[in-house]
Scaffold this active site. Structure first.
Site, PDB file in Angstrom:
ATOM      1  N   ALA A   5       0.819  -1.213   0.000  1.00  0.00           N
ATOM      2  CA  ALA A   5       0.000   0.000   0.000  1.00  0.00           C
ATOM      3  C   ALA A   5       0.858   1.271   0.000  1.00  0.00           C
ATOM      4  O   ALA A   5       2.093   1.224   0.047  1.00  0.00           O
ATOM      5  CB  ALA A   5      -0.937  -0.015   1.199  1.00  0.00           C
ATOM      6  N   HIS A   6       0.170   2.402  -0.024  1.00  0.00           N
ATOM      7  CA  HIS A   6       0.825   3.706  -0.130  1.00  0.00           C
ATOM      8  C   HIS A   6       1.760   3.986   1.050  1.00  0.00           C
ATOM      9  O   HIS A   6       1.485   3.622   2.188  1.00  0.00           O
ATOM     10  CB  HIS A   6      -0.220   4.821  -0.227  1.00  0.00           C
ATOM     11  CG  HIS A   6      -1.125   4.904   0.976  1.00  0.00           C
ATOM     12  ND1 HIS A   6      -0.802   5.607   2.110  1.00  0.00           N
ATOM     13  CD2 HIS A   6      -2.338   4.354   1.212  1.00  0.00           C
ATOM     14  CE1 HIS A   6      -1.773   5.506   2.988  1.00  0.00           C
ATOM     15  NE2 HIS A   6      -2.722   4.744   2.475  1.00  0.00           N
ATOM     16  N   ASN A   7       2.888   4.600   0.732  1.00  0.00           N
ATOM     17  CA  ASN A   7       3.864   5.069   1.726  1.00  0.00           C
ATOM     18  C   ASN A   7       4.535   3.957   2.522  1.00  0.00           C
ATOM     19  O   ASN A   7       5.178   4.215   3.541  1.00  0.00           O
ATOM     20  CB  ASN A   7       3.228   6.072   2.695  1.00  0.00           C
ATOM     21  CG  ASN A   7       2.805   7.351   2.011  1.00  0.00           C
ATOM     22  OD1 ASN A   7       1.658   7.478   1.584  1.00  0.00           O
ATOM     23  ND2 ASN A   7       3.721   8.298   1.886  1.00  0.00           N
TER      24      ASN A   7
END
Length: 349
Positions: free
Chosen positions: A241-243
């Site tokens: 997922a993001h980051n």
């Protein structure tokens, strides 16, 4: 492609025991090998096959002592498994060397810079302002968005999608169906019960010597970068997922999922179907067993975790030993309850 055993031994830093001028042109498992092929013996449980194999050569450990006569030549090395991997790499490089040039139709955007010895397959799309290194292979129907950077000796297989502004290092391999840089799962709940999409304006940065399996998705950061550091190996069907940040030389098996803004340390082992919540940190050298669920930060290095919610290995094994005895324990409790009731009845009378 043909190689003499002497050439292979030179590549591996090994020694030929047998006919060094013999040639091999294929690679096979020891139990299935035929004349003209080369195999290896690393696991002792497969030793019986070396006495019947039809392989022209077998890579073995230097101290290997056959218990029966052999009809195959040997190449003696320090580590047969690693040496065989080297052979596979050389074989693959030789195969890939035949892929050169630009097939039509394909598209290259304005101001894109593409290095030497490249291969661009049919229907591939390369966006504007991309910087692509030397010896890069981009297979058919791959999509490379604007402003993407790809390092030397990287391979992008058919159907890979790399969104704009992502950065890939040297000697990266991305297998078919991967999506790099798609939007993270960011939605803001509204007073009326709906969700407002949060724009994801970051990118994905992938280091050197990273391998990513088929149909894996790595989301871009909301802001900043989702980072996959050098040497990471990612299996098929994984969601990152993001980051998220994944430390050097960590390996992740199929169907694992890592939620947003989590940081994974270096040299971790994450087995299949592991689930990791967001906004936590996993210490270096952590091993997480298959189907485990990680719901907290792991601060101590070198732990092995099992179960969901995951706990340390020894605690899990102790708990599981009790779990297996629950039917017996339940029966004993029922028997004790019955005895207690009987004793109570006697006292009352």
């Amino acid at each position: 492609m043909e190689f003499t055993l002497e050439e292979i031994a030179h590549l591996l830093g090994g020694e030929v025991k047998g006919d060094g001028k013999a040639k091999v042109s294929s690679i096979a498992k020891i139990e299935e090998a035929s004349s003209g092929s080369i195999s290896f013996l690393s696991n002792p449980k497969y030793e019986s096959f070396i006495y019947s194999t039809n392989a022209s050569a077998v890579i073995v450990k230097k101290d290997f002592q056959p218990r029966e006569s052999l009809k195959t030549s040997l190449i003696l090395v320090d580590d047969p498994y690693t040496s065989f991997t080297t052979i596979l790499e050389a074989y693959q490089q030789a195969l890939n060397a035949s892929k050169m040039g630009k097939e039509e139709p394909s598209f290259i955007g304005k101001n894109a810079v593409i290095g030497s010895n490249h291969y661009i397959g049919a229907f591939a799309y390369i966006g504007s302002n991309c910087k692509i290194g030397n010896n890069v292979k981009i297979y058919p129907q791959a999509y490379i968005g604007d402003n993407v950077t790809i390092g030397d000796n990287t391979t992008i297989y058919a159907g890979v999608k790399i969104y704009a502004n992502c950065e890939l290092g040297n000697q990266v391999t991305i297998h078919s169906g991967c999506v790099i840089g798609s939007d993270g799962f960011g939605f803001a709940p509204q007073a009326d019960g709906t969700y407002k999409t949060i724009p994801q304006i970051g990118n994905v940065v992938i280091g050197n010597h990273v391998d990513i399996g088929a149909n894996t998705v790595i989301d871009c950061a909301t802001m900043g970068s989702t980072i996959i550091y050098d040497g990471v190996k990612i299996d098929n069907l994984i969601q990152i997922a993001h980051n998220v940040k994944i430390g050097k030389n960590t390996v992740i098996a199929a169907q694992a999922g890592i939620s947003g803004s989590t940081t994974i340390g270096e040299n971790c082992i994450i087995a299949g179907q592991v689930g990791i919540i967001g906004h936590i940190k996993i210490a270096n050298k952590t091993t997480i067993a298959a189907q485990a669920g990680i719901g907290r930060t792991i601060s101590e290095e070198g732990l092995t975790l099992l179960g969901s919610p995951a706990i340390e290995k020894l605690d899990f094994l102790k708990s599981f030993a009790i779990y297996r005895k629950l039917p017996t324990l339940q029966k004993r409790i029922e028997e004790l309850e019955e005895k207690t009731l009987n004793l109570s009845g006697i006292k009352e009378s």
